[in-house]
Design an enzyme around this catalytic site. Structure first.
Site, PDB file in Angstrom:
ATOM      1  N   GLU A  77       0.800  -1.220   0.000  1.00  0.00           N
ATOM      2  CA  GLU A  77       0.000   0.000   0.000  1.00  0.00           C
ATOM      3  C   GLU A  77       0.840   1.281   0.000  1.00  0.00           C
ATOM      4  O   GLU A  77       0.348   2.338   0.427  1.00  0.00           O
ATOM      5  CB  GLU A  77      -0.956  -0.001   1.193  1.00  0.00           C
ATOM      6  CG  GLU A  77      -2.065  -1.039   1.078  1.00  0.00           C
ATOM      7  CD  GLU A  77      -3.178  -0.795   2.071  1.00  0.00           C
ATOM      8  OE1 GLU A  77      -4.283  -0.432   1.639  1.00  0.00           O
ATOM      9  OE2 GLU A  77      -2.933  -0.952   3.285  1.00  0.00           O
ATOM     10  N   HIS A 167     -11.481  -0.535   6.798  1.00  0.00           N
ATOM     11  CA  HIS A 167     -10.053  -0.750   6.585  1.00  0.00           C
ATOM     12  C   HIS A 167      -9.209  -0.103   7.676  1.00  0.00           C
ATOM     13  O   HIS A 167      -8.476  -0.764   8.384  1.00  0.00           O
ATOM     14  CB  HIS A 167      -9.689  -0.201   5.203  1.00  0.00           C
ATOM     15  CG  HIS A 167      -8.257  -0.371   4.816  1.00  0.00           C
ATOM     16  ND1 HIS A 167      -7.798  -0.055   3.553  1.00  0.00           N
ATOM     17  CD2 HIS A 167      -7.167  -0.789   5.501  1.00  0.00           C
ATOM     18  CE1 HIS A 167      -6.500  -0.294   3.480  1.00  0.00           C
ATOM     19  NE2 HIS A 167      -6.092  -0.732   4.652  1.00  0.00           N
TER      20      HIS A 167
END
Length: 242
Positions: A77, A167
């Site tokens: 990420e 998330h």
């Protein structure tokens, strides 16, 4: 010792602080923009924050390509960081984490996460929620490419933090220490707001005027260094020189 060594040691310490304060666990990461090259930033290779060491720190361009990978694995990420640095020249540091206290506020439309305690003043009067489903439909919820990263950056806008539905969250700062402070107090503020919700009744949040006045003290060098030194000691990095 290079001119970058103090900053990179602080980046290692930031990883340890965030782990010690329960902002990150085995997952999460923190970056800092290169002070001499605004088109680059520093981020650890793929390691749990508590375990990050100086040799883990990597330099990347803003498209998240490594300058000298040397076989080290990378976070999936990292586009979170690159895209925000591209969109926000004022941002010098980015934290991504999954602090559990923050996640409920991204799941409900009944309550908005907003500053209710003075060290969390950087959160402002509202923390926006970015939902990957709005732009990309069903996904794995991760921000693993620049398209998703740039969409997140648009969702963040000019705010210092945003929640990622289902998330976690992303937090920014004008420097590394500010980003760490904002990440810690986002977690604390969320916990306190959840406690107040459970008590029932109306919640008194910080006003826009209180937020503006409080920021001047919270982000004063004196205050910031005091908190940093405390967290650094708790993380066991007080004597770290390499």
């Amino acid at each position: 010792m290079s001119d970058l060594d103090p900053l990179l040691r602080d980046l290692v310490t930031a990883n340890h602080i965030l782990a010690r304060e329960g902002v990150t666990d085995s997952l999460g990461h923190v970056s800092v923009r290169h002070p001499g090259r605004a088109d680059r930033f520093f981020l650890s290779c793929s390691r749990s924050p508590q375990l990050v060491a100086r040799d883990d720190i990597m330099e990347l361009d803003l498209d998240c390509n490594p300058i000298d990978q040397r076989g080290r694995p990378m976070y999936f990420e990292r586009p979170i960081h690159g895209a925000i640095f591209q969109a926000r020249p004022d941002v010098q540091s980015v934290v991504h984490n999954h602090a559990y206290e923050t996640i409920p506020f991204g799941l409900t439309k009944k309550w908005t996460l907003r500053a209710c305690v003075h060290p969390a003043c950087a959160l402002g009067t509202e923390v926006p929620v970015w939902d990957s489903r709005d732009s990309f439909g069903d996904t794995d919820l991760l921000i693993t490419d620049m398209e998703r990263g740039r969409d997140l950056a648009r969702g963040l806008g000019t705010h210092n933090a945003a929640l990622l539905r289902g998330h976690g969250c992303v937090v920014t700062g004008g420097n590394l220490k500010e980003a760490v402070l904002n990440a810690i107090y986002l977690k604390i503020n969320a916990s306190l707001q959840l406690n107040a919700i459970q008590m029932g009744g109306d919640i008194t949040y910080l006003s826009a005027g209180e937020i503006e006045l409080t920021r001047k003290l919270v982000f004063h060098e004196n205050s910031l260094n005091r908190m940093w030194d405390y967290w650094k000691h708790r993380a066991g990095d007080a004597t770290m020189t390499a």
